[in-house]
Write an enzyme that holds these catalytic residues in place. Sequence first.
Site, PDB file in Angstrom:
ATOM      1  N   ASP A  31     -59.806  20.591 -29.705  1.00 29.84           N
ATOM      2  CA  ASP A  31     -58.751  20.115 -28.668  1.00 29.84           C
ATOM      3  C   ASP A  31     -59.179  20.003 -27.305  1.00 29.84           C
ATOM      4  OD1 ASP A  31     -55.276  20.008 -29.044  1.00 29.84           O
ATOM      5  OD2 ASP A  31     -56.193  20.113 -26.908  1.00 29.84           O
ATOM      6  N   ILE A  32     -58.838  18.773 -26.688  1.00 25.83           N
ATOM      7  CA  ILE A  32     -59.266  18.741 -25.149  1.00 25.83           C
ATOM      8  C   ILE A  32     -58.770  19.615 -24.347  1.00 25.83           C
ATOM      9  CG2 ILE A  32     -57.822  16.982 -24.375  1.00 25.83           C
ATOM     10  CD1 ILE A  32     -60.173  15.070 -23.445  1.00 25.83           C
ATOM     11  N   ASN A  88     -46.833  19.983 -35.411  1.00 20.95           N
ATOM     12  CA  ASN A  88     -45.661  19.688 -34.690  1.00 20.95           C
ATOM     13  C   ASN A  88     -45.210  18.283 -35.130  1.00 20.95           C
ATOM     14  OD1 ASN A  88     -45.811  21.964 -32.771  1.00 20.95           O
ATOM     15  ND2 ASN A  88     -47.471  20.838 -31.759  1.00 20.95           N
ATOM     16  N   GLU A  96     -47.023  15.056 -29.408  1.00 24.44           N
ATOM     17  CA  GLU A  96     -47.118  14.392 -28.134  1.00 24.44           C
ATOM     18  C   GLU A  96     -48.191  13.185 -28.890  1.00 24.44           C
ATOM     19  OE1 GLU A  96     -49.270  16.697 -25.167  1.00 24.44           O
ATOM     20  OE2 GLU A  96     -47.250  17.579 -24.817  1.00 24.44           O
ATOM     21  N   HIS A 101     -51.376  15.594 -37.186  1.00 19.37           N
ATOM     22  CA  HIS A 101     -52.438  16.652 -37.058  1.00 19.37           C
ATOM     23  C   HIS A 101     -52.060  17.925 -37.370  1.00 19.37           C
ATOM     24  CE1 HIS A 101     -50.649  15.713 -33.312  1.00 19.37           C
ATOM     25  NE2 HIS A 101     -50.931  16.868 -32.743  1.00 19.37           N
ATOM     26  N   MET A 102     -52.964  18.716 -37.696  1.00 16.34           N
ATOM     27  CA  MET A 102     -52.781  20.300 -37.971  1.00 16.34           C
ATOM     28  C   MET A 102     -53.670  20.889 -36.517  1.00 16.34           C
ATOM     29  SD  MET A 102     -53.705  21.890 -41.457  1.00 16.34           S
ATOM     30  CE  MET A 102     -52.385  21.307 -42.583  1.00 16.34           C
ATOM     31  N   HIS A 103     -52.981  21.900 -35.946  1.00 13.72           N
ATOM     32  CA  HIS A 103     -53.595  22.599 -34.947  1.00 13.72           C
ATOM     33  C   HIS A 103     -54.070  23.985 -35.604  1.00 13.72           C
ATOM     34  CE1 HIS A 103     -51.906  20.774 -31.256  1.00 13.72           C
ATOM     35  NE2 HIS A 103     -50.921  20.316 -32.041  1.00 13.72           N
TER      36      HIS A 103
HETATM   37  P1  5GP Z   1     -49.369  17.467 -30.200  1.00  8.76           P
HETATM   38  O1  5GP Z   1     -48.724  18.021 -29.118  1.00  8.76           O
HETATM   39  O2  5GP Z   1     -49.106  16.063 -30.562  1.00  8.76           O
HETATM   40  O3  5GP Z   1     -48.838  18.442 -31.567  1.00  8.76           O
HETATM   41  O4  5GP Z   1     -50.892  17.826 -29.978  1.00  8.76           O
HETATM   42  C1  5GP Z   1     -51.767  16.906 -29.412  1.00  8.76           C
HETATM   43  C2  5GP Z   1     -52.912  17.565 -28.961  1.00  8.76           C
HETATM   44  O5  5GP Z   1     -53.999  16.467 -28.867  1.00  8.76           O
HETATM   45  C3  5GP Z   1     -52.794  18.293 -27.623  1.00  8.76           C
HETATM   46  O6  5GP Z   1     -53.299  19.747 -28.039  1.00  8.76           O
HETATM   47  C4  5GP Z   1     -53.783  17.730 -26.699  1.00  8.76           C
HETATM   48  O7  5GP Z   1     -54.579  18.641 -25.979  1.00  8.76           O
HETATM   49  C5  5GP Z   1     -54.802  17.095 -27.852  1.00  8.76           C
HETATM   50  N1  5GP Z   1     -55.244  15.749 -27.291  1.00  8.76           N
HETATM   51  C6  5GP Z   1     -54.799  14.817 -26.595  1.00  8.76           C
HETATM   52  N2  5GP Z   1     -55.611  13.945 -26.358  1.00  8.76           N
HETATM   53  C7  5GP Z   1     -56.942  14.262 -26.749  1.00  8.76           C
HETATM   54  C8  5GP Z   1     -58.185  13.698 -26.780  1.00  8.76           C
HETATM   55  O8  5GP Z   1     -58.396  12.692 -26.046  1.00  8.76           O
HETATM   56  N3  5GP Z   1     -59.277  14.463 -27.416  1.00  8.76           N
HETATM   57  C9  5GP Z   1     -59.013  15.661 -27.967  1.00  8.76           C
HETATM   58  N4  5GP Z   1     -60.081  16.334 -28.461  1.00  8.76           N
HETATM   59  N5  5GP Z   1     -57.858  16.106 -28.001  1.00  8.76           N
HETATM   60  C10 5GP Z   1     -56.690  15.539 -27.418  1.00  8.76           C
END
Ligand code: 5GP
Length: 114
Positions: A31-32, A88, A96, A101-103
């Site tokens: 994650d970035i 999420n 977002e 995706h799975m964290h």
């Molecule tokens: P969500 O809130 O959709 O469950 O999580 C999206 C995740 O994607 C966030 O934790 C965010 O930091 C990560 N993310 C967003 N843009 C990028 C990107 O360009 N590269 C990477 N590696 N992660 C990203």
Amino acid sequence: MNNHLIFQKIIKREISSNILYQDQIVTAFEDINPKAPIHILIVPNDFIKTANDINQKNQNIIAHMFCIAIKMAKEKKISKDGYKIIINCNKNGGQEINYLHMHLLGGIKLKTLY
Ligand code: 5GP
């Protein structure tokens, strides 16, 4: 919003990211903006928008995402102390990026929501 293209480009290696694992079904990358010492995202290579789009036809992809998340946890040596796997979904779930995706989060004691 078309932000799902970000993950599609990462999978195709069109934009740089730290890919830790990739096979024909899933890609796992860091994650970035990590929320824990270990924060890895596991995504299906073929686009699925949200958890709402999981069905009997693609459920094997989700099982594979789980297997790879657990493999990553073992490789990062967080499996013994434990970790969280989170998906999420949509606005109230805090999704977002509109690409399923799975964290995988670990390396620290994580708060519970309940
Ligand atoms: P969500 O809130 O959709 O469950 O999580 C999206 C995740 O994607 C966030 O934790 C965010 O930091 C990560 N993310 C967003 N843009 C990028 C990107 O360009 N590269 C990477 N590696 N992660 C990203």
